[in-house]
Motif scaffolding. Structure first.
Motif, PDB file in Angstrom:
ATOM      1  N   CYS A 185       0.914  -1.195  -0.043  1.00  0.00           N
ATOM      2  CA  CYS A 185       0.093  -0.114   0.135  1.00  0.00           C
ATOM      3  C   CYS A 185       0.901   1.436   0.059  1.00  0.00           C
ATOM      4  O   CYS A 185       1.817   1.422   0.989  1.00  0.00           O
ATOM      5  N   GLU A 187       0.011   4.369   0.672  1.00  0.00           N
ATOM      6  CA  GLU A 187      -0.497   5.159   1.438  1.00  0.00           C
ATOM      7  C   GLU A 187       0.405   5.093   2.697  1.00  0.00           C
ATOM      8  O   GLU A 187       0.649   6.010   3.405  1.00  0.00           O
ATOM      9  N   CYS A 188       0.709   3.808   3.228  1.00  0.00           N
ATOM     10  CA  CYS A 188       1.242   3.674   4.554  1.00  0.00           C
ATOM     11  C   CYS A 188       2.632   2.776   4.523  1.00  0.00           C
ATOM     12  O   CYS A 188       3.279   2.220   5.330  1.00  0.00           O
ATOM     13  N   CYS A 207      -4.404   2.824   8.419  1.00  0.00           N
ATOM     14  CA  CYS A 207      -4.345   3.395   7.251  1.00  0.00           C
ATOM     15  C   CYS A 207      -5.811   2.896   6.449  1.00  0.00           C
ATOM     16  O   CYS A 207      -6.231   1.912   6.200  1.00  0.00           O
ATOM     17  N   CYS A 210      -5.751   0.690   3.054  1.00  0.00           N
ATOM     18  CA  CYS A 210      -5.549  -0.383   2.894  1.00  0.00           C
ATOM     19  C   CYS A 210      -6.211  -1.348   4.115  1.00  0.00           C
ATOM     20  O   CYS A 210      -6.097  -2.500   4.251  1.00  0.00           O
ATOM     21  N   GLY A 214      -1.831  -3.070   5.131  1.00  0.00           N
ATOM     22  CA  GLY A 214      -0.498  -2.773   4.581  1.00  0.00           C
ATOM     23  C   GLY A 214      -0.391  -3.161   3.078  1.00  0.00           C
ATOM     24  O   GLY A 214       0.741  -2.954   2.382  1.00  0.00           O
TER      25      GLY A 214
HETATM   26 ZN   LIG Z   1      -2.159   1.038   3.679  1.00  0.00          ZN
END
Ligand SMILES: [Zn+2]
Ligand SMILES: [Zn+2]
Length: 383
Positions: A185, A187-188, A207, A210, A214
């Motif tokens: 992911c 984003e994180c 997050c 996801c 993760g």
């Molecule tokens: Zn994430």
């Protein structure tokens, strides 16, 4: 500091929905940008009034606001909204505890986590545990109507039907996921948590992209992750001999596909049998009306009648009257279940001759002289 919505609207915390609406209308008019051109402060106040009303006018949002001191569209991202200010409703409470998802032990130090989970389920109708879609579900059944003609029903037939059904996606084998490893992911960065900074406060959140896993599940491109695709399929259906109007046939496994490899539903076909101009079906029996001449009716005769097998001889006795019925055994429909045939019932329709020639008229007058008795005699007795 986050704004106090009640204060913004100038109403008490126990104000009624009506009071809230009235207060909002008044303030919205007052601070409306159209009425305050170029006034940045008025515009900000207008936005705050709008935001406050947006939350307080909706029971679910208001309930959340009243209980925890803020409202956010996404519980996981709460407090990290565009307002750019942390909400102080909890006074130093570690937010990440409250918002860690069910089954997630990363931040399970907060004793209230379970309570918050309940609250979020209530607000967002979302099960924080296993996603509902993870449970394989049997496919739904399909119902189709099928018209067949009289002979197809009697003799049985094979029919190809174009059925539109949900089929397991061949590309992903019904899983909805693209083969290969799932991607990290972005984003994180695969940690499952994101850190939000707001003013002096920093807090760690699950997050949202996801869901804390993760990893991003790679959706199958062919079915957009559903695991099923709608297809029109030609399905061969065998109609057994002797099928009747309204019969319901089951084609196992030809309903909609199940999710995640669960079995498909069934296809049900309800038959509508078109009528025949001559033969009438009465269960496994066939009924037919046939014209009979007066000489045949009077003298008795062997007459040819249609059956579903072709022509057949029927013996009618002397003195057959109009409407009299005769049974021809086992000339009806073969019932594929019992293996037996029904009967054919023949109704005699005795027809008066259409007389145009002198010779026939003479014969009929002669007949009348021989039989002068009143055919309506029986009627007079009953009047
Ligand atoms: Zn994430
Ligand atoms: Zn697929």
């Amino acid at each position: 500091m986050a704004q106090d919505y009640y204060q913004t609207l100038g109403v008490a915390r126990d104000a009624s929905a009506d009071d809230i609406r009235k207060a909002y209308r008044k303030l919205a008019r007052k601070h409306h940008p159209d009425l305050n051109p170029g006034d940045k402060a008025a515009e900000d106040r207008f936005k705050k009034v709008q935001e406050a009303y947006d939350v307080l006018s909706e029971p679910k949002k208001k309930q959340m606001y009243d209980q925890v001191g803020f409202y956010s569209e996404n519980g996981a991202a709460a407090g990290a909204g565009e307002k750019g200010e942390p909400h102080m409703g909890f006074g130093g409470f570690d937010f990440s505890d409250a918002f860690s998802r069910g089954g997630n032990a990363r931040h399970s130090s907060g004793g209230n986590a379970a309570d918050f989970q309940d609250i979020f389920q209530q607000w967002f109708g979302r099960n924080q545990g296993a996603p509902a879609a993870a449970a394989p579900q049997k496919g739904t059944d399909l119902e189709y109507g099928l018209n067949i003609d009289f002979w197809q029903a009697i003799k049985g037939t094979q029919v190809k039907l174009n059925i539109t059904r949900q089929e397991a996606c061949a590309t992903c084998g019904g899983t909805g996921t693209r083969a290969g490893a799932n991607t990290v992911c972005p984003e994180c960065n695969g940690t499952g948590n994101v850190t939000q900074q707001a003013g002096a406060m920093k807090f760690s959140l699950t997050c949202p992209r996801c869901d804390g896993t993760g990893r991003l599940r790679n959706k199958c491109a062919a079915c957009a992750g559903d695991g099923r695709i709608s297809t029109t399929e030609s399905v061969e259906v065998r109609i057994p001999p002797g099928a009747q109007q309204g019969s319901r046939l089951r084609v196992a496994g030809k309903g909609n596909a199940g999710t995640m490899g669960a079995p498909a539903g069934d296809l049900y076909i309800t038959l509508r049998v078109e009528p025949h101009p001559l033969f009438r079906r009465e269960g496994d029996d066939i009924e037919i009306s046939v014209p009979v001449r007066i000489d045949e009716a009077g003298l008795g005769a062997k007459i040819e009648v249609p059956t579903i097998d072709g022509r057949a001889l029927l013996k009618i006795p002397q003195g057959t009257h109009n409407g009299q019925k005769f049974r021809m055994r086992e000339k009806g429909v073969l019932n594929s279940r019992s293996g037996k045939r029904g009967d054919q019932i023949v109704e005699a329709l005795v027809q008066a001759p259409v007389v145009q020639d002198e010779r026939t008229k003479e014969l009929l007058r002669e007949y009348a002289q021989l039989h002068p008795e009143d055919p309506r005699a029986g009627i007079w007795v009953q009047v």
